[in-house]
Enzyme design. Structure first.
Site, PDB file in Angstrom:
ATOM      1  N   LEU A 179      -5.014   8.616   5.287  1.00  0.00           N
ATOM      2  CA  LEU A 179      -3.990   9.086   4.354  1.00  0.00           C
ATOM      3  C   LEU A 179      -3.171   7.936   3.786  1.00  0.00           C
ATOM      4  O   LEU A 179      -2.923   6.933   4.435  1.00  0.00           O
ATOM      5  CB  LEU A 179      -3.086  10.129   5.005  1.00  0.00           C
TER       6      LEU A 179
ATOM      7  N   LYS B 269      -2.139  -5.592   7.877  1.00  0.00           N
ATOM      8  CA  LYS B 269      -2.274  -5.520   9.344  1.00  0.00           C
ATOM      9  C   LYS B 269      -3.742  -5.338   9.734  1.00  0.00           C
ATOM     10  O   LYS B 269      -4.235  -5.995  10.660  1.00  0.00           O
ATOM     11  CB  LYS B 269      -1.435  -4.326   9.830  1.00  0.00           C
TER      12      LYS B 269
ATOM     13  N   VAL C 253       1.535   9.230  10.061  1.00  0.00           N
ATOM     14  CA  VAL C 253       0.260   9.877  10.388  1.00  0.00           C
ATOM     15  C   VAL C 253       0.486  11.073  11.305  1.00  0.00           C
ATOM     16  O   VAL C 253      -0.005  12.178  11.047  1.00  0.00           O
ATOM     17  CB  VAL C 253      -0.711   8.855  11.026  1.00  0.00           C
TER      18      VAL C 253
ATOM     19  N   ASP D  71       7.519  13.096  20.609  1.00  0.00           N
ATOM     20  CA  ASP D  71       7.918  11.710  20.311  1.00  0.00           C
ATOM     21  C   ASP D  71       8.973  11.294  21.322  1.00  0.00           C
ATOM     22  O   ASP D  71       9.743  12.136  21.812  1.00  0.00           O
ATOM     23  CB  ASP D  71       8.477  11.618  18.879  1.00  0.00           C
TER      24      ASP D  71
ATOM     25  N   THR E 136      -5.045   3.190  14.262  1.00  0.00           N
ATOM     26  CA  THR E 136      -6.025   2.180  13.840  1.00  0.00           C
ATOM     27  C   THR E 136      -6.035   1.089  14.900  1.00  0.00           C
ATOM     28  O   THR E 136      -5.080   0.334  15.042  1.00  0.00           O
ATOM     29  CB  THR E 136      -5.628   1.614  12.466  1.00  0.00           C
TER      30      THR E 136
ATOM     31  N   GLU F 229       0.472   6.789   2.136  1.00  0.00           N
ATOM     32  CA  GLU F 229       1.869   7.199   2.056  1.00  0.00           C
ATOM     33  C   GLU F 229       2.137   7.684   0.635  1.00  0.00           C
ATOM     34  O   GLU F 229       1.581   7.155  -0.323  1.00  0.00           O
ATOM     35  CB  GLU F 229       2.786   6.022   2.378  1.00  0.00           C
TER      36      GLU F 229
ATOM     37  N   CYS G  15      -0.396  -1.075   6.302  1.00  0.00           N
ATOM     38  CA  CYS G  15      -1.786  -0.960   6.768  1.00  0.00           C
ATOM     39  C   CYS G  15      -2.719  -2.074   6.327  1.00  0.00           C
ATOM     40  O   CYS G  15      -3.366  -2.702   7.160  1.00  0.00           O
ATOM     41  CB  CYS G  15      -2.351   0.388   6.331  1.00  0.00           C
TER      42      CYS G  15
ATOM     43  N   ARG H  81       7.857  -1.930   4.477  1.00  0.00           N
ATOM     44  CA  ARG H  81       7.055  -2.836   5.307  1.00  0.00           C
ATOM     45  C   ARG H  81       6.118  -3.661   4.430  1.00  0.00           C
ATOM     46  O   ARG H  81       5.398  -3.134   3.610  1.00  0.00           O
ATOM     47  CB  ARG H  81       6.269  -2.036   6.357  1.00  0.00           C
TER      48      ARG H  81
HETATM   49  C1  UDX Z   1      -3.706   2.549   2.804  1.00  0.00           C
HETATM   50  C2  UDX Z   1      -5.076   3.207   2.557  1.00  0.00           C
HETATM   51  O1  UDX Z   1      -5.225   3.493   1.165  1.00  0.00           O
HETATM   52  C3  UDX Z   1      -5.207   4.467   3.391  1.00  0.00           C
HETATM   53  O2  UDX Z   1      -6.499   5.025   3.198  1.00  0.00           O
HETATM   54  C4  UDX Z   1      -5.007   4.079   4.849  1.00  0.00           C
HETATM   55  O3  UDX Z   1      -5.205   5.112   5.712  1.00  0.00           O
HETATM   56  C5  UDX Z   1      -3.621   3.478   5.025  1.00  0.00           C
HETATM   57  O4  UDX Z   1      -3.539   2.311   4.188  1.00  0.00           O
HETATM   58  P1  UDX Z   1      -1.214   2.954   1.960  1.00  0.00           P
HETATM   59  O5  UDX Z   1      -0.840   1.761   2.775  1.00  0.00           O
HETATM   60  O6  UDX Z   1      -0.366   4.175   2.036  1.00  0.00           O
HETATM   61  O7  UDX Z   1      -2.705   3.430   2.319  1.00  0.00           O
HETATM   62  O8  UDX Z   1      -1.213   2.439   0.450  1.00  0.00           O
HETATM   63  P2  UDX Z   1      -2.254   2.424  -0.766  1.00  0.00           P
HETATM   64  O9  UDX Z   1      -2.043   3.576  -1.645  1.00  0.00           O
HETATM   65  O10 UDX Z   1      -3.623   2.186  -0.277  1.00  0.00           O
HETATM   66  O11 UDX Z   1      -1.734   1.116  -1.530  1.00  0.00           O
HETATM   67  C6  UDX Z   1      -1.744  -0.147  -0.871  1.00  0.00           C
HETATM   68  C7  UDX Z   1      -1.155  -1.210  -1.760  1.00  0.00           C
HETATM   69  O12 UDX Z   1      -2.060  -1.549  -2.800  1.00  0.00           O
HETATM   70  C8  UDX Z   1       0.152  -0.838  -2.440  1.00  0.00           C
HETATM   71  O13 UDX Z   1       1.058  -1.906  -2.320  1.00  0.00           O
HETATM   72  C9  UDX Z   1      -0.253  -0.607  -3.876  1.00  0.00           C
HETATM   73  O14 UDX Z   1       0.807  -0.879  -4.765  1.00  0.00           O
HETATM   74  C10 UDX Z   1      -1.398  -1.600  -4.031  1.00  0.00           C
HETATM   75  N1  UDX Z   1      -2.339  -1.247  -5.097  1.00  0.00           N
HETATM   76  C11 UDX Z   1      -3.080  -0.100  -4.996  1.00  0.00           C
HETATM   77  C12 UDX Z   1      -2.507  -2.106  -6.170  1.00  0.00           C
HETATM   78  O15 UDX Z   1      -1.866  -3.146  -6.242  1.00  0.00           O
HETATM   79  N2  UDX Z   1      -3.411  -1.768  -7.125  1.00  0.00           N
HETATM   80  C13 UDX Z   1      -4.179  -0.649  -7.073  1.00  0.00           C
HETATM   81  O16 UDX Z   1      -5.029  -0.446  -7.969  1.00  0.00           O
HETATM   82  C14 UDX Z   1      -4.007   0.223  -5.977  1.00  0.00           C
END
Ligand code: UDX
Length: 456
Positions: A166, A293, A11, A30, A123, A168, A290, A357
């Site tokens: 956002l 957690k 972030v 940092d 968060t 990743e 995220c 993670r």
């Molecule tokens: C998430 C939120 O989307 C983001 O808005 C927040 O700020 C941080 O946490 P992120 O952890 O980067 O982002 O991953 P994300 O793209 O949301 O995917 C989360 C998990 O869901 C992944 O393991 C992904 O494989 C899974 N996923 C996502 C599914 O299994 N099916 C889907 O349809 C979409």
């Protein structure tokens, strides 16, 4: 504007680079000296699409340091440090506390007549910004008056919240083209400063990115609200996404029992604009730093108020169950796992990142190893794994050689163009578990595999 960003994780670094790209004079701070040295040399500490290229373009406006004094004269100081799960299930705020303490040691030297706007991007549980404000006040050698009161000497700082949404792997695009921004503020002045900071993003007036394909054209929405509400919005957003995923995964189990097609079900309900197709792809469940957690943290907050959270509890339980489905499918097909060789395709918790993670790959590999299987894995970007016994191989072909079964864990694009027939020729048995429902069953079956998806 002069901007300081404390924290150079996903972030912090992405936000810092994007704000510098928007022409703000940005300093990223940092405590990790080696990370800062690498950043000064243009090296990213993690894999993130488009971020390296943007860092090069933002070079004239971005600086990296371990010295908190660099934040003293910033107009705005964003804090983006980790807020992991604490051992008791709540949120570990020690990184935030330490950032505030470091800021407190230098803020008294501030010469500007305007208060510094501190923007929390971590968060954190509702009320944390207010608590951080108290921490900072006690740190300061010259006392700052409480926010919102009229005083003879103006306060040195005010605190607001601008949660980060956002993802990743899409961090740059999500930062420059967000669906919405949320400003949690204590005053009209704080709102104005945040509007000025985010003006290029709100107006889309930053220089074009290299590739404009798939970029949204709509301007971001903006929600201006109280600090506490902004803090809760972040948790509500992530837990809603997690709940949507567990919903479709629960339907996938039913679909599997009934012999119906989960992909069509996702289309069929997702085309309803009230539901939407995103986050309806069934699979081995969510991972990452995220969702899990944040859901735990929200459950803990509700517990503090004596409120039950049956929906959130079920959301977590369904997700835990998804990872076990792979093991069950392998047991159904291979019968005896002891002595079997299983290859994992993809290890990162999702494509576009090297983040492990809470990655389903590690839990699945751990369970298979404990059941006596030999497990190896390949990932296009992951270079090391924190699990003894899980052997890393340099390619999908190397994972397949001699294996009894392949499990597609992460839907990396390169898996779409593999010659499955060639891989099958080197395998001992031909079981294929598609943990992300990524590939065409007919293609795998034509290559000689017994194909099993999730919910198909
Ligand atoms: C998430 C939120 O989307 C983001 O808005 C927040 O700020 C941080 O946490 P992120 O952890 O980067 O982002 O991953 P994300 O793209 O949301 O995917 C989360 C998990 O869901 C992944 O393991 C992904 O494989 C899974 N996923 C996502 C599914 O299994 N099916 C889907 O349809 C979409």
């Amino acid at each position: 504007m002069r901007v300081a960003v404390i924290g150079s994780g996903h972030v912090g670094l992405t936000t810092g680079v994007c704000l510098a790209f928007c022409d703000h004079d940005t300093t990223v701070i940092d405590v990790d000296q080696s990370r800062i040295e690498r950043l000064k040399g243009g090296q990213l500490p993690f894999f993130e699409a488009e971020l390296g290229e943007l860092l090069e373009r933002a070079r004239p406006c971005i600086h990296f340091t371990t010295d908190f004094a660099a934040a003293t004269e910033a107009d705005v100081c964003l804090i983006a440090v980790p807020s992991p799960t604490a051992s008791g299930g709540g949120v570990d705020l020690s990184f935030l506390r330490s950032a505030i303490d470091s800021l407190g040691r230098v803020l008294a030297d501030r010469r500007s007549t305007q208060p510094m706007l501190i923007v929390n991007k971590c968060t954190v549980p509702v009320g944390t910004a207010a608590m951080a404000s108290e921490w900072l006040r006690t740190c300061l050698t010259v006392s700052a008056e409480p926010q919102g009161t009229s005083t003879a000497s103006p306060p040195l700082f005010t605190i607001s919240s601008a949660p980060e949404f956002l993802r990743e792997g899409l961090a740059v695009r999500d930062t420059l083209y967000p669906d919405r921004l949320v400003f949690g503020v204590n005053s009209g002045r704080d709102e104005e400063v945040l509007r000025e900071l985010y003006r290029p993003i709100l107006e889309g007036s930053f220089p074009p990115l290299g590739s404009s394909s798939g970029l949204p054209t709509a301007v971001p929405g903006l929600v201006v609200t109280s600090v506490a509400t902004a803090e809760l919005i972040k948790y509500a957003a992530n837990t809603f996404l997690a709940t949507k995923l567990s919903f479709i995964n629960e339907i996938a189990s039913l679909s599997s029992a009934l012999g119906t097609d989960i992909q069509s079900i996702a289309e069929g309900i997702g085309l309803d604009h009230r539901i939407g197709r995103d986050f309806l792809s069934a699979g081995i469940g969510w991972g990452g730093s995220c969702l899990g957690k944040d859901i735990l943290a929200l459950v803990e907050t509700a517990r503090e108020y004596g409120l039950p959270t049956p929906l959130l509890q079920s959301t977590m339980e369904v997700n835990e169950g998804q990872r076990g489905i792979v093991v069950r499918l392998l047991q159904e097909e291979l019968r005896i796992l002891k002595g079997s060789r299983i290859g994992l395709l993809g290890l990162a918790f999702k494509p576009g990142t090297d983040d492990l993670r809470d990655a389903p790959s590690l839990e699945i590999a751990g369970r298979l190893l404990s059941l006596g299987a030999t497990v190896c894995g390949y990932d296009p970007v992951v270079q090391a794994v924190p699990l003894q016994g899980l052997e890393l191989r340099p390619s999908a072909a190397a994972v397949a050689a001699g294996a009894d079964a392949l499990v597609l864990v992460t839907e990396w694009d390169e898996f779409r163009s593999i010659s499955w027939q060639d891989l099958a020729a080197t395998m001992r048995r031909h079981i294929f578990i598609d943990g992300r429902n990524m590939l065409q069953p007919s293609v795998l079956r034509a290559a000689g595999f017994c194909y099993r998806g999730i919910g198909g």
